[in-house]
Design a protein around this motif. Structure first.
Motif, PDB file in Angstrom:
ATOM      1  N   ALA A   1      -1.036  87.134   9.982  1.00 12.31           N
ATOM      2  CA  ALA A   1      -1.581  88.491  10.114  1.00 12.31           C
ATOM      3  C   ALA A   1      -0.593  89.392  10.844  1.00 12.31           C
ATOM      4  N   HIS A  27      -6.040  84.862   2.806  1.00 12.98           N
ATOM      5  CA  HIS A  27      -5.367  86.161   2.842  1.00 12.98           C
ATOM      6  C   HIS A  27      -5.606  86.953   1.552  1.00 12.98           C
ATOM      7  N   ASN A  76       2.434  90.289   8.663  1.00 10.88           N
ATOM      8  CA  ASN A  76       2.095  91.216   7.583  1.00 10.88           C
ATOM      9  C   ASN A  76       1.858  92.645   8.062  1.00 10.88           C
ATOM     10  N   ILE A  81      -4.884  90.869   6.109  1.00 12.18           N
ATOM     11  CA  ILE A  81      -4.687  90.787   7.560  1.00 12.18           C
ATOM     12  C   ILE A  81      -6.028  90.572   8.260  1.00 12.18           C
ATOM     13  N   SER A  87      -5.368  96.205   3.832  1.00 18.63           N
ATOM     14  CA  SER A  87      -5.526  95.520   5.125  1.00 18.63           C
ATOM     15  C   SER A  87      -6.404  94.282   5.030  1.00 18.63           C
TER      16      SER A  87
END
Length: 440
Positions: free
Chosen positions: A378, A22, A381, A107, A104
């Protein structure tokens, strides 16, 4: 090594992989757009860190609190806006789309990790399916299956008025569905699946299959030093009768053994085509000391479909599997807010997650759970809560739409409040999980 230790090690390794991947997503996209990353840490490091080393502009390290990890990106929030000029290597100096991609990144990388793992597992093992039409004896149900209205021997025709081609997909379809159409000894019955019934499926203390194909009672193996071994029962013996009562299916055998607890019984078995009878004692718990074959052990009775994939074929199937896992998680999350279903009881912290890992190390199960947790991370988040990636994404999108900069003091305050809220929720979940594990 104890099962608790093995589960704990698997959980810690899985979380470490997820956190590193991540944060690597944020880090790599920051590097692509020439933004400095000041710190890259696995686990949190309040007051002190276990390991840290500065390379270039970045301090890499491992914290002592295994509740996540972080990267500190230069210039996300200005310390003193009036005196310090924005530098071209700072986050705030970049365009909206670049900032959006950097935030992003975590994710995106978690989604890619899930796809990658499922792709390799499918390439390695393929997929095995049991066609619904080949479930020739109907289903065997546990007490949960009975509570939603199913019975041993029922044949499932439709779920939500749709035919489900593969039996593997029926339990999930039932949880997601509103009705089941069954054939019960020639009578077609439609069972409704209200939230009141679904609460039994969600209110489970541990994961188990509430339905499975009904199978004949064939011994898979005999437990050493058991009554069954003492009286000469052997692997692959098929049990035909108990006393004068015929036994066609495993569920019938369990019922009869429960009936004859603490008694001697006459058991009739088929051993390689020969009829053999033995007198045997059933202990007070109704146990002989045997494990019966399940449908996966009986491929001579149930015809399975096996699909093998080339590496390139496994990629779209890996994407599809990731999407299906995500859909299931979204469905579960929606049901958490339906009090009637009691889905909230399945919410758990690290204690609950650790229980999902096997007590003996199994890499296939480890990677399957890691892929599932990756897409779950993901999904979480994406929530537009300040201090989560989704919160920053929301702020950036507002700026891109309105063409106006949001006051950084507002962002900073929202981030602090968001962090406090998430910390309180996590504390509540951990306390709830401890209560479930140790006091429920």
């Amino acid at each position: 090594m104890s099962s608790i230790l093995i589960r704990s090690i698997q959980l810690l390794l899985s979380i470490s992989i997820l956190v590193v991947v991540h944060e690597l997503g944020h880090f790599i996209l920051a590097q692509v757009f020439k933004v400095r990353v000041e710190r890259f840490f696995l686990f949190f490091d309040p007051w002190f860190s276990l390991v840290k080393k500065k390379i270039g502009h970045t301090i890499y390290g491992i914290g002592w609190l295994p509740l996540g990890g972080y990267v500190k990106i230069s210039g996300m929030i200005m310390d003193n806006k009036s005196e310090i000029q924005t530098q071209n290597w700072e986050f705030r100096s970049k365009s909206g789309i670049k900032r959006l991609l950097i935030i992003s990144g975590g994710i995106i990388f978690n989604i890619l990790l899930s796809i990658l793992i499922f792709t390799f597992l499918l390439f390695k093992h393929g997929e095995t399916f049991l066609p619904t039409k080949n479930v020739k004896y109907g289903i065997e149900v546990d007490d949960l299956g009975e509570k939603i209205g199913l019975k041993n021997g029922d044949k499932i025709l439709f779920v939500n008025d749709k035919y489900v081609p593969y039996f593997n997909d029926i339990p999930k379809a039932i949880i997601l569905g509103n009705s089941i159409t069954i054939d019960r000894m020639g009578n077609i019955i439609k069972l409704s699946l209200s939230d009141n019934k679904k609460k039994f499926l969600f209110d489970r203390k541990e994961f188990n299959f509430f339905i499975k194909p009904r199978v004949p009672p064939i011994i898979n193996y005999v437990i050493k030093n058991s009554e069954a071994e003492k009286y000469g029962l052997k692997n692959n013996d098929e049990i035909l009768a108990i006393n004068s009562e015929f036994v066609l299916f495993s569920d019938q055998l369990k019922d009869l053994l429960s009936k004859y607890k603490n008694e001697n019984i006459l058991i009739s078995i088929n051993r390689n085509g020969s009829l053999i009878q033995k007198e045997i004692f059933v202990n007070p718990k109704g146990i002989l000391g045997i494990y019966l074959k399940d449908f996966m052990d009986l491929d001579q009775i149930f015809l399975f479909d096996k699909k093998n994939y080339t590496f390139y074929e496994s990629i779209p199937h890996g994407i599809k599997k990731t999407w299906n896992v995500l859909k299931n998680q979204i469905f579960f999350f929606k049901n958490v807010f339906h009090i009637e279903t009691k889905a909230y009881k399945q919410i758990g912290s690290f204690f609950s997650i650790a229980k999902e890992f096997p007590s003996k190390w199994n890499w296939d199960i480890f990677w399957t759970l890691t892929a599932t947790l990756s897409i779950w991370l993901a999904f979480l988040n994406l929530f537009p809560i300040p201090s989560l990636d989704g919160g920053y994404i929301l702020f950036i999108m507002i700026e891109m739409i309105t063409k106006k900069k949001i006051n950084e003091e507002i962002i900073e305050r929202c981030t602090i409040y968001g962090f406090i809220i998430i910390s309180l929720v996590m504390m509540f979940i951990i306390i709830w999980d401890i209560f479930k594990v140790f006091f429920s």
